[in-house]
Design a protein around this motif. Structure first.
Motif, PDB file in Angstrom:
ATOM      1  N   GLU A 124     -20.083  16.851 -81.295  1.00  0.00           N
ATOM      2  CA  GLU A 124     -19.238  18.051 -81.489  1.00  0.00           C
ATOM      3  C   GLU A 124     -18.733  17.732 -80.277  1.00  0.00           C
ATOM      4  O   GLU A 124     -19.278  18.161 -79.070  1.00  0.00           O
ATOM      5  CB  GLU A 124     -20.000  19.029 -81.831  1.00  0.00           C
ATOM      6  N   LEU A 125     -16.825  17.441 -80.281  1.00  0.00           N
ATOM      7  CA  LEU A 125     -16.496  17.823 -79.034  1.00  0.00           C
ATOM      8  C   LEU A 125     -15.274  19.016 -78.892  1.00  0.00           C
ATOM      9  O   LEU A 125     -14.780  18.989 -79.459  1.00  0.00           O
ATOM     10  CB  LEU A 125     -15.201  16.300 -79.269  1.00  0.00           C
ATOM     11  N   GLU A 146     -10.387  23.967 -85.142  1.00  0.00           N
ATOM     12  CA  GLU A 146     -11.367  22.994 -85.382  1.00  0.00           C
ATOM     13  C   GLU A 146     -10.638  21.645 -86.369  1.00  0.00           C
ATOM     14  O   GLU A 146      -9.348  22.302 -87.642  1.00  0.00           O
ATOM     15  CB  GLU A 146     -12.164  23.443 -86.657  1.00  0.00           C
ATOM     16  N   LEU A 147     -10.984  20.748 -86.161  1.00  0.00           N
ATOM     17  CA  LEU A 147     -10.389  19.183 -86.216  1.00  0.00           C
ATOM     18  C   LEU A 147     -11.690  18.080 -86.781  1.00  0.00           C
ATOM     19  O   LEU A 147     -12.239  18.218 -85.317  1.00  0.00           O
ATOM     20  CB  LEU A 147      -9.660  18.793 -85.282  1.00  0.00           C
ATOM     21  N   ALA A 148     -11.486  17.504 -87.806  1.00  0.00           N
ATOM     22  CA  ALA A 148     -12.697  16.994 -88.477  1.00  0.00           C
ATOM     23  C   ALA A 148     -11.642  15.122 -87.900  1.00  0.00           C
ATOM     24  O   ALA A 148     -10.955  14.804 -89.117  1.00  0.00           O
ATOM     25  CB  ALA A 148     -13.222  16.993 -89.663  1.00  0.00           C
ATOM     26  N   LEU A 149     -12.544  14.433 -87.149  1.00  0.00           N
ATOM     27  CA  LEU A 149     -11.467  13.360 -86.895  1.00  0.00           C
ATOM     28  C   LEU A 149     -12.639  11.901 -87.512  1.00  0.00           C
ATOM     29  O   LEU A 149     -13.427  12.179 -87.563  1.00  0.00           O
ATOM     30  CB  LEU A 149     -11.330  12.957 -85.232  1.00  0.00           C
ATOM     31  N   ASP A 150     -11.905  11.374 -88.265  1.00  0.00           N
ATOM     32  CA  ASP A 150     -12.326  10.242 -88.864  1.00  0.00           C
ATOM     33  C   ASP A 150     -13.178   9.084 -87.527  1.00  0.00           C
ATOM     34  O   ASP A 150     -12.462   9.020 -86.816  1.00  0.00           O
ATOM     35  CB  ASP A 150     -11.698   8.886 -89.582  1.00  0.00           C
ATOM     36  N   TRP A 151     -14.323   8.573 -87.295  1.00  0.00           N
ATOM     37  CA  TRP A 151     -14.540   8.035 -86.415  1.00  0.00           C
ATOM     38  C   TRP A 151     -14.737   6.969 -86.303  1.00  0.00           C
ATOM     39  O   TRP A 151     -14.110   6.055 -86.978  1.00  0.00           O
ATOM     40  CB  TRP A 151     -16.486   7.686 -86.319  1.00  0.00           C
ATOM     41  N   GLN A 152     -13.501   6.170 -84.886  1.00  0.00           N
ATOM     42  CA  GLN A 152     -13.180   4.777 -84.403  1.00  0.00           C
ATOM     43  C   GLN A 152     -14.152   4.024 -84.041  1.00  0.00           C
ATOM     44  O   GLN A 152     -14.450   4.757 -82.649  1.00  0.00           O
ATOM     45  CB  GLN A 152     -12.147   5.314 -84.011  1.00  0.00           C
ATOM     46  N   PRO A 153     -14.505   2.703 -84.862  1.00  0.00           N
ATOM     47  CA  PRO A 153     -15.408   2.199 -83.580  1.00  0.00           C
ATOM     48  C   PRO A 153     -15.300   2.352 -82.004  1.00  0.00           C
ATOM     49  O   PRO A 153     -15.910   2.001 -81.949  1.00  0.00           O
ATOM     50  CB  PRO A 153     -15.121   0.442 -84.401  1.00  0.00           C
ATOM     51  N   GLY A 154     -13.770   1.843 -82.153  1.00  0.00           N
ATOM     52  CA  GLY A 154     -13.793   1.942 -79.912  1.00  0.00           C
ATOM     53  C   GLY A 154     -13.748   3.082 -80.055  1.00  0.00           C
ATOM     54  O   GLY A 154     -13.562   2.174 -78.425  1.00  0.00           O
ATOM     55  N   TRP A 155     -14.063   4.086 -80.353  1.00  0.00           N
ATOM     56  CA  TRP A 155     -14.858   5.174 -79.430  1.00  0.00           C
ATOM     57  C   TRP A 155     -15.950   5.205 -78.104  1.00  0.00           C
ATOM     58  O   TRP A 155     -16.856   4.670 -79.071  1.00  0.00           O
ATOM     59  CB  TRP A 155     -14.635   6.336 -79.626  1.00  0.00           C
ATOM     60  N   GLN A 156     -16.232   5.429 -76.932  1.00  0.00           N
ATOM     61  CA  GLN A 156     -17.402   5.191 -76.314  1.00  0.00           C
ATOM     62  C   GLN A 156     -17.355   6.498 -75.492  1.00  0.00           C
ATOM     63  O   GLN A 156     -18.035   7.481 -75.197  1.00  0.00           O
ATOM     64  CB  GLN A 156     -17.032   4.145 -75.119  1.00  0.00           C
ATOM     65  N   GLN A 157     -15.774   6.581 -75.004  1.00  0.00           N
ATOM     66  CA  GLN A 157     -15.752   8.318 -74.272  1.00  0.00           C
ATOM     67  C   GLN A 157     -14.959   9.465 -74.233  1.00  0.00           C
ATOM     68  O   GLN A 157     -13.715   9.153 -75.120  1.00  0.00           O
ATOM     69  CB  GLN A 157     -15.078   7.508 -72.939  1.00  0.00           C
ATOM     70  N   VAL A 158     -14.999  10.360 -73.912  1.00  0.00           N
ATOM     71  CA  VAL A 158     -13.928  11.690 -74.636  1.00  0.00           C
ATOM     72  C   VAL A 158     -12.721  11.205 -74.413  1.00  0.00           C
ATOM     73  O   VAL A 158     -11.316  11.424 -74.946  1.00  0.00           O
ATOM     74  CB  VAL A 158     -14.143  12.377 -73.572  1.00  0.00           C
ATOM     75  N   ALA A 206     -16.967  20.082 -73.730  1.00  0.00           N
ATOM     76  CA  ALA A 206     -17.566  20.331 -73.813  1.00  0.00           C
ATOM     77  C   ALA A 206     -18.453  18.612 -75.504  1.00  0.00           C
ATOM     78  O   ALA A 206     -17.199  18.687 -76.054  1.00  0.00           O
ATOM     79  CB  ALA A 206     -18.495  20.993 -74.582  1.00  0.00           C
ATOM     80  N   VAL A 207     -18.913  17.859 -74.677  1.00  0.00           N
ATOM     81  CA  VAL A 207     -19.925  16.819 -75.717  1.00  0.00           C
ATOM     82  C   VAL A 207     -21.420  18.191 -75.905  1.00  0.00           C
ATOM     83  O   VAL A 207     -21.647  17.845 -75.704  1.00  0.00           O
ATOM     84  CB  VAL A 207     -19.867  15.860 -75.121  1.00  0.00           C
ATOM     85  N   VAL A 264     -13.995  18.793 -83.572  1.00  0.00           N
ATOM     86  CA  VAL A 264     -13.148  18.991 -82.502  1.00  0.00           C
ATOM     87  C   VAL A 264     -13.008  20.109 -82.438  1.00  0.00           C
ATOM     88  O   VAL A 264     -12.370  20.425 -83.545  1.00  0.00           O
ATOM     89  CB  VAL A 264     -11.702  17.736 -82.164  1.00  0.00           C
ATOM     90  N   LEU A 265     -13.228  20.722 -81.523  1.00  0.00           N
ATOM     91  CA  LEU A 265     -13.223  22.627 -81.249  1.00  0.00           C
ATOM     92  C   LEU A 265     -12.301  23.330 -80.483  1.00  0.00           C
ATOM     93  O   LEU A 265     -12.260  22.398 -79.209  1.00  0.00           O
ATOM     94  CB  LEU A 265     -14.424  23.972 -81.603  1.00  0.00           C
ATOM     95  N   PHE A 266     -11.456  24.258 -80.551  1.00  0.00           N
ATOM     96  CA  PHE A 266     -11.131  24.482 -79.922  1.00  0.00           C
ATOM     97  C   PHE A 266     -11.220  26.001 -79.939  1.00  0.00           C
ATOM     98  O   PHE A 266     -11.226  26.456 -80.592  1.00  0.00           O
ATOM     99  CB  PHE A 266      -9.701  24.206 -80.055  1.00  0.00           C
ATOM    100  N   PHE A 267     -10.684  26.591 -78.402  1.00  0.00           N
ATOM    101  CA  PHE A 267     -11.288  27.843 -78.230  1.00  0.00           C
ATOM    102  C   PHE A 267      -9.950  28.678 -77.269  1.00  0.00           C
ATOM    103  O   PHE A 267      -9.437  28.337 -77.020  1.00  0.00           O
ATOM    104  CB  PHE A 267     -12.880  28.092 -77.121  1.00  0.00           C
ATOM    105  N   GLY A 268     -10.704  30.052 -78.187  1.00  0.00           N
ATOM    106  CA  GLY A 268      -9.565  31.123 -76.664  1.00  0.00           C
ATOM    107  C   GLY A 268      -7.869  30.783 -77.529  1.00  0.00           C
ATOM    108  O   GLY A 268      -7.754  30.552 -78.452  1.00  0.00           O
TER     109      GLY A 268
END
Lengths: 158, 84, 158, 84
Positions: free
Chosen positions: B74-75, B18-30, B57-58, B4-8
C-alpha cells in the motif's frame, strides 16, 4: 522497566466517537501514590470566521502510529507515569471536542510541560488532515507559521 | 497489484482517493512507480511533482522515494498534516 | 465586558468534598464556538517518603479570596474564557485528588500557559497550610525553593 | 472583643488556634494589639516576634501591622502558606 524506572503506559486512539474527559483523566491516576500531577488539554471546534464544521480525515494505522510516536518522545524526554491521546476524526460541529491529551507525572512541572509539548506537536506531526466548512465553501488547512514555530521551539529547548 | 492512496487536499487535486495499479515486474522503489505514473497517469504524476511537502508512506510507515516497494503493498501520498 | 471582550467567568472553591474532573472540565466548554482549548491540572497526594496522609487547613473566606485573586490575575494577563479552581481541605490519603485548575481560552497557548501559571502560584500564594503525616510524626510544609523560583520566573516573563 | 486566630504550624507553636481578647480602647492598629500581647501573653508575643514571614489578616483581608483594627474584628496570624 525496573524498580527505579516506573512504567509510563501510553494509550492512543483515533476515533469517530466522542470521548469522556473525566474517565480518560481518572485512568491516569492508576499509579496511585506515585502520580502527583495530571495535566490535560482538550481542543474544541471554534466558530472562527463562520466555520460551520470541521472534517478530520485520518489514515487508519498510520495516524495511531504517529500519535504513539509523539507520546513515546514525551515519555523519553520527561519522567512520566502515563500518557493518553485521543483524536477524533470525521465531521465535527462547533463546540465539539476534537482532541484529548492527558499526562501523568510525579510532579507538576513535568506533567504540564509534556502536555504542552504534545499539544504543540499534534498541530504539525499528527497524521491528520483538517477541512473547514464555511458558507463560502470548504478549505483544507495546513499548519500555520505559528504552529511550525511552536514545534521548532521545542528543538531549541532540547 | 499496488494500492495507491491520496489524502486530504491531494485527493481532490488528483480527483480520487485511491488508485489500483497492476504490478510491474521492474518496480523496486517508490520512485520507479512514480516514473511509471508519468506515462500511465500523467495528470496525477504532474500533481505529485508540483505539490511541496508531500510525504510518502509504504504500508503505513513514512519513507522516502527510495523506499522498497513490493507487489500487494500500500503506497500513500500525504499532503502536509495538521491535527490538534 | 463588551462585544470585543468576551467574559471570563471565574469559579473557585475550597471544600472537604472530592470533585468530579469531568464535570468541572465540561463546565469550561460553556462558551461553545468561542472556546478552542481547555487546559487542566490536577494535583494528587503522593506517598513520597512514606507519607500516610496530608491535612490541608484553610481559612474560610480568605482562602477562597486568595484563589479568586490568582484567577483574576490570570484573566487579566491572558485572553481567557473561563477559570475554575477547586482546592480540597481536610485529611487526604495517597491517591486522592487535592486540587483542580481548569482554564478555557480561544487558543491552546493561552490556556496551557495560564494553567501552568495558576498551578505554580497556588504553591506559594493560595492561603492554605499543609501537614504531612508519616510513621515518624507530622510535619508542616512550607513552599520549597523550587516553588518560590517558579513563582519568581512568572514575574521575569511579565 | 477581638478574636485572634493562629493557623498551621503557628497554632501549634502558640498552643492554641484561637484567642479572645477584651477590647482595649487605645487600640487603633494591629501593632497596638501586638504591643499589648507582650504584656498579657508574653509567650505568644515572643513566638510572633520570632517567626519569619508571618502574614497578618484583619477580617479575612491581608494587611500590614499598621492596618486599622476595631472592636469585634477578626485578627489572624498566618505562617507561610502552601497549596497545590
Amino acid at each position: 522497566m525496573n524498580a527505579t524506572t516506573p512504567a509510563c503506559p501510553i494509550q492512543v486512539a483515533a476515533q469517530f466517537d466522542d470521548f469522556d474527559v473525566g474517565a480518560l483523566t481518572r485512568r491516569l491516576y492508576a499509579q496511585a501514590g506515585a502520580v502527583g500531577a495530571v495535566a490535560t488539554f482538550v481542543g474544541l471546534v471554534r466558530t472562527d470566521d463562520d466555520v460551520l464544521a470541521l472534517t478530520l480525515q485520518h489514515y487508519p494505522g498510520l495516524t495511531e502510529h504517529s500519535l504513539q510516536q509523539l507520546a513515546a518522545e514525551a515519555a523519553a524526554r520527561w519522567p512520566l507515569l502515563g500518557i493518553e491521546i485521543v483524536h477524533r476524526v470525521g465531521r465535527l460541529n462547533p463546540g465539539e471536542q476534537i482532541v484529548y491529551v492527558g499526562v501523568a507525572s510525579g510532579h507538576r512541572r513535568e506533567a504540564l510541560t509534556a502536555c504542552s509539548y504534545l499539544a504543540d506537536q499534534l498541530k504539525t506531526r499528527a497524521i491528520l488532515w483538517k477541512q473547514e466548512h464555511r458558507p463560502t465553501g470548504d478549505t483544507w488547512l495546513e499548519p500555520s507559521d505559528a504552529d511550525n514555530a511552536s514545534v521548532a521551539s521545542w528543538h531549541q529547548q532540547a | 497489484m499496488l494500492r495507491v492512496l491520496f489524502f486530504g487536499s491531494l485527493a481532490e487535486q488528483v480527483g480520487m482517493a485511491e488508485l489500483a495499479l497492476d504490478w510491474q515486474p521492474g518496480w523496486q522503489q517508490v520512485q520507479d512507480v512514480l516514473a511509471s505514473l508519468h506515462r500511465s497517469h500523467p495528470a496525477i504524476a504532474q500533481v505529485l511533482a508540483k505539490r511541496r511537502g508531500l510525504l510518502i508512506a509504504v504500508n503505513q510507515r513514512i519513507g522516502a522515494a527510495t523506499a522498497a516497494i513490493a507487489d500487494q503493498d500500500e503506497l500513500a501520498f500525504l499532503p502536509p498534516v495538521t491535527g490538534g
